[in-house]
Design a protein around this motif. Sequence first.
Motif, short mmCIF file in Angstrom:
data_model
loop_
_atom_site.label_atom_id
_atom_site.label_comp_id
_atom_site.label_asym_id
_atom_site.label_seq_id
_atom_site.Cartn_x
_atom_site.Cartn_y
_atom_site.Cartn_z
N PRO A 193 -2.17 -30.68 5.54
CA PRO A 193 -0.91 -31.40 5.74
C PRO A 193 0.33 -30.53 5.61
O PRO A 193 1.34 -30.79 6.25
N SER A 214 -0.32 -29.12 9.79
CA SER A 214 0.05 -30.10 10.81
C SER A 214 1.52 -30.44 10.72
O SER A 214 2.02 -30.80 9.65
N PRO A 215 2.26 -30.35 11.81
CA PRO A 215 3.68 -30.71 11.79
C PRO A 215 3.91 -32.17 11.40
O PRO A 215 4.99 -32.54 10.95
N GLU A 216 2.87 -33.01 11.56
CA GLU A 216 3.01 -34.43 11.26
C GLU A 216 2.48 -34.78 9.88
O GLU A 216 2.30 -35.96 9.56
N GLY A 217 2.22 -33.78 9.03
CA GLY A 217 1.68 -34.08 7.71
C GLY A 217 0.29 -34.67 7.82
O GLY A 217 -0.58 -34.09 8.45
N GLY A 253 -0.35 -37.38 9.38
CA GLY A 253 -0.42 -38.15 10.62
C GLY A 253 -1.14 -37.37 11.71
O GLY A 253 -1.72 -36.31 11.46
N ALA A 301 -2.41 -34.91 14.28
CA ALA A 301 -2.13 -33.47 14.39
C ALA A 301 -2.22 -33.04 15.85
O ALA A 301 -3.28 -33.17 16.47
N PRO A 302 -1.14 -32.55 16.44
CA PRO A 302 -1.19 -32.09 17.83
C PRO A 302 -2.04 -30.83 17.96
O PRO A 302 -2.19 -30.06 17.02
N ALA A 360 -6.73 -38.50 12.79
CA ALA A 360 -5.59 -37.60 12.97
C ALA A 360 -5.97 -36.32 13.70
O ALA A 360 -5.10 -35.60 14.18
#
Length: 361
Positions: free
Chosen positions: A91, A121-124, A126, A128-129, A151
């Motif tokens: 995260p 992950s840039p989304e923590g 959430g 993950a791209p 995620a």
Amino acid sequence: MALGRGSSRGTQKGHEPVTGTDRPTSRDVARAAGVSQATVSLVLGDKWRGRVSQRTAESVRSAAAELGYRPNIAARNLRLGRTRTALLVVPALTNDYFARVYTGAARVAARNGVGVVLYPSPEGVGPAPDPFGSARAALDGVIASSMAVGALDAISGDPAAGTAGLPLVMLDSEPGAAGAAATVNLDLADGMRQVMDHLGALGHRRITHITAAVDSWTFHVRRRAFETAIVGLPGAVAGREPAGLSVDEGLQAARRALTAPGPRPTALVCDDDLLAVGACKAVRRLGLRVPEDVSVTGFDDLALATAVEPELTTVQLPADEVGARGMSALLGALDGRPPEPPDILPVHLAVRGTTAAPAEG
């Protein structure tokens, strides 16, 4: 004078080093260790268990190290159709727990000729791209720590949607989650039980939980375990204050708990060491003392747990071992070994200076 490629390298002890551009081969290692090339391949490919003895494996590794032998990874990868690269998704990098997870994973990976890419992950926690054009073309497998399986769909693939999936190992995440080849978890509920047993034995009955306001399995488990433990503590009165994962958020949550109407809590149980350090600051800023007036506990045993004074009573999580077990599980999945039952590692409460019996009854 350098030895030729086919020449004997001598006995197992005191191998002559290779010089110039001449590189040692697996045949050289086999001769030095007194074993077959097949045995060398088994040992250096970490497939020796149950096939050769521990002593033979150590002899092969010693011979390889002394000769400076390195497997031809490129050729092996071409044969296997692999990139020999694993992705570790976390995260964030602001918590040294994940650095220790990476250390354990990288140690096992290095022994097996695998590279590890660390991806916060840039989304923590959430979705993950995909950090690559196509993760499935660039990676052999994925390890994810403290995240939900869903995620990772963009990275590992979603077989239910017809997207070919990469082997996925989940750490500190929902056990038995569909789509994961293996899970490695910590006995977080037992860690919280240890905290509550410790505080209960000291005589604390007014206890507030500074709970992480993060929607993830690991913190849900801690909250449920606290709620279960408080019910089993006769005469206990519980409070709850949510907080983001930072020292300042912990400070603000603890301040709210300590200044709320009614009797003040005598203990603050924090979901994370960052929150616990913030709680200690709040106690002192209110003119109170740790642990004489308010006891504080943490979770994780980060480096700062022993950098503060008094040192923090906290639950020690073997993050390095979690990473190592996760990488071993991923390598097993890549080798086609059947999945093992979920791995659950024990945790331990380190009792230090931030907890004591309450000053009042």
